[in-house]
Write an enzyme that holds these catalytic residues in place. Sequence first.
Site, PDB file in Angstrom:
ATOM      1  N   ARG A   1      72.979  57.636  48.098  1.00 55.85           N
ATOM      2  CA  ARG A   1      72.603  56.429  48.840  1.00 55.85           C
ATOM      3  C   ARG A   1      72.696  56.579  50.360  1.00 55.85           C
ATOM      4  O   ARG A   1      71.811  56.128  51.086  1.00 55.85           O
ATOM      5  CB  ARG A   1      73.525  55.296  48.393  1.00 55.85           C
ATOM      6  CG  ARG A   1      73.124  53.936  48.904  1.00 55.85           C
ATOM      7  CD  ARG A   1      74.196  52.896  48.584  1.00 55.85           C
ATOM      8  NE  ARG A   1      74.788  53.009  47.300  1.00 55.85           N
ATOM      9  CZ  ARG A   1      74.445  52.299  46.224  1.00 55.85           C
ATOM     10  NH1 ARG A   1      73.482  51.415  46.320  1.00 55.85           N
ATOM     11  NH2 ARG A   1      75.065  52.470  45.076  1.00 55.85           N
TER      12      ARG A   1
ATOM     13  N   CYS B   1      57.894  38.168  33.584  1.00 54.96           N
ATOM     14  CA  CYS B   1      58.253  36.976  32.801  1.00 54.96           C
ATOM     15  C   CYS B   1      59.726  36.983  32.425  1.00 54.96           C
ATOM     16  O   CYS B   1      60.077  37.122  31.249  1.00 54.96           O
ATOM     17  CB  CYS B   1      57.375  36.902  31.561  1.00 54.96           C
ATOM     18  SG  CYS B   1      55.659  36.813  32.035  1.00 54.96           S
ATOM     19  N   GLU B   2      60.578  36.905  33.419  1.00 56.59           N
ATOM     20  CA  GLU B   2      62.024  36.841  33.207  1.00 56.59           C
ATOM     21  C   GLU B   2      62.608  36.023  34.347  1.00 56.59           C
ATOM     22  O   GLU B   2      62.230  36.218  35.508  1.00 56.59           O
ATOM     23  CB  GLU B   2      62.655  38.241  33.303  1.00 56.59           C
ATOM     24  CG  GLU B   2      62.162  39.214  32.303  1.00 56.59           C
ATOM     25  CD  GLU B   2      63.249  39.707  31.358  1.00 56.59           C
ATOM     26  OE1 GLU B   2      64.373  39.170  31.386  1.00 56.59           O
ATOM     27  OE2 GLU B   2      62.934  40.626  30.595  1.00 56.59           O
TER      28      GLU B   2
HETATM   29  N1  LLP Z   1      77.564  62.045  41.936  1.00 58.59           N
HETATM   30  C1  LLP Z   1      77.683  61.480  40.734  1.00 58.59           C
HETATM   31  C2  LLP Z   1      78.335  62.212  39.657  1.00 58.59           C
HETATM   32  C3  LLP Z   1      77.182  60.183  40.522  1.00 58.59           C
HETATM   33  O1  LLP Z   1      77.306  59.633  39.328  1.00 58.59           O
HETATM   34  C4  LLP Z   1      76.538  59.497  41.586  1.00 58.59           C
HETATM   35  C5  LLP Z   1      76.002  58.156  41.396  1.00 58.59           C
HETATM   36  C6  LLP Z   1      76.425  60.155  42.823  1.00 58.59           C
HETATM   37  C7  LLP Z   1      76.949  61.424  42.971  1.00 58.59           C
HETATM   38  C8  LLP Z   1      75.757  59.543  44.002  1.00 58.59           C
HETATM   39  O2  LLP Z   1      76.371  58.374  44.419  1.00 58.59           O
HETATM   40  P1  LLP Z   1      75.911  57.668  45.787  1.00 58.59           P
HETATM   41  O3  LLP Z   1      76.267  58.602  46.926  1.00 58.59           O
HETATM   42  O4  LLP Z   1      74.461  57.425  45.732  1.00 58.59           O
HETATM   43  O5  LLP Z   1      76.703  56.438  45.810  1.00 58.59           O
HETATM   44  N2  LLP Z   1      72.124  52.410  40.483  1.00 58.59           N
HETATM   45  C9  LLP Z   1      73.290  52.035  41.256  1.00 58.59           C
HETATM   46  C10 LLP Z   1      74.105  53.220  41.690  1.00 58.59           C
HETATM   47  C11 LLP Z   1      74.564  54.095  40.547  1.00 58.59           C
HETATM   48  C12 LLP Z   1      75.264  55.329  41.021  1.00 58.59           C
HETATM   49  C13 LLP Z   1      75.487  56.289  39.921  1.00 58.59           C
HETATM   50  N3  LLP Z   1      76.084  57.529  40.295  1.00 58.59           N
HETATM   51  C14 LLP Z   1      72.813  51.195  42.427  1.00 58.59           C
HETATM   52  O6  LLP Z   1      71.612  50.956  42.534  1.00 58.59           O
HETATM   53  O7  LLP Z   1      73.617  50.755  43.230  1.00 58.59           O
END
Ligand code: LLP
Length: 419
Positions: free
Chosen positions: A276, A342-343
């Site tokens: 992110r 449709c939700e």
């Molecule tokens: N490494 C592992 C093992 C992970 O499971 C994740 C994210 C990351 C790295 C990267 O994390 P980040 O730096 O992006 O926070 N869909 C959700 C976020 C799910 C994150 C899952 N794992 C959202 O839209 O907020």
Amino acid sequence: MNYFDYRDNRLFCEEVSVEEIAREAGTPFYLYSHRTLKQHFQVFDAAFGEIPHMICYAVKANSNTAILRLFAREGGGVDLVSGGELYRALKAGVEPGKIVYSGVGKRDDEIDFALKTGILMFNVESDQELRTINERAATMGVRAGIALRVNPDVDPQTHPHISTGLKENKFGIDVEGALVSYRNAVALSSLDIKGVSCHIGSQVTKVSPFIDALERLKDLIRRLREEGIAIRYLDLGGGLGIAYDRETPPHPDEYARAIIDASKDLDCTFIFEPGRVIVGNAGILVTRVLYTKANDGKRFIIVDAGMNDLIRPSLYGAFHQIRPVVRRGGEEIMADVVGPICETGDFLARGRLLPDFRRGELMAVMSAGAYGFAMSSNYNSRPRVPEILVRDERWYVIRKRETCEDLTRGEEIPDFMNV
Ligand code: LLP
């Protein structure tokens, strides 16, 4: 810092007017800034300049191959969670020696694919997985690099759906269990123990949970070394948050400083898996207002993007700023921004003070570069939208808009239905 800004009340991405792209590409679409992506990667990487480290970008955040190529060209590796992501990474030219593979549910064929590729290491999440990887590697006559993913049981203080490092979460192995598994791993001759890994959660906006996790990992590394188990890599996962609204996450420099200061004399190469923080604010979703209406005084702005295109608001109640692509001033209204699905849960914003958008006007949904397109679907048989990358004064379609033929590709009507 990103490169989405107004010039004469028109939203630009770098040197290109968003309105102009919309005119040619149609709506909705995801729009990414090359300069922002590159800068975010470089800033994160440079923050750890003092210590040996690898940046293994988390593919799941945004898995477009053009974006993976960009990071590979910057020297980055990747963190994967599936064979599909491995396929993408290789297609994008990521070096196998810079790939780590996480996830609680790796299938045998996915393990084989990664072994054949010669990735750096698997972040192993259970004792059974450890034994399976050993067996697959033995069959193939190779050695598998591994780290155990430790669940450090720290509270990342983020949304419960995206916190992963608490003991009630499915991820990783608790510290004591990990010690036992490391001892088991020593006896498994097709494994090469390389490191320790963890990932505590996502959208973490404080430094302290990372440091708490690091302290627990350091202690584990010390105990392992006492037993003669060499640990060369420490993978701290991803999770650093971004500002969607008024959050004040630490700058990567601050995050890095705290980690560097807490890891003197550790003698490990650090691995980070940011997702992110690199791509989130480097992308927006552009959508057009279809209709506006008021039901009993409650106002709705109906746009042509829905929860299938950006599910974060529906799934997590996530906040994304809404901005007009062309600012024309005037009064603001309180409204919900909703899609065509449709939700009831199909909304991009709720109860917001927004410009009085009119039919046909363009809207930018900000901070949509991470977990935006990557989590999109074809629900309601909506073709997935294109992804467009701007670099300076030019723009490139890096994923075409899907067509109706794409929707039914692979489907078959059995013969018995034809008679
Ligand atoms: N490494 C592992 C093992 C992970 O499971 C994740 C994210 C990351 C790295 C990267 O994390 P980040 O730096 O992006 O926070 N869909 C959700 C976020 C799910 C994150 C899952 N794992 C959202 O839209 O907020």
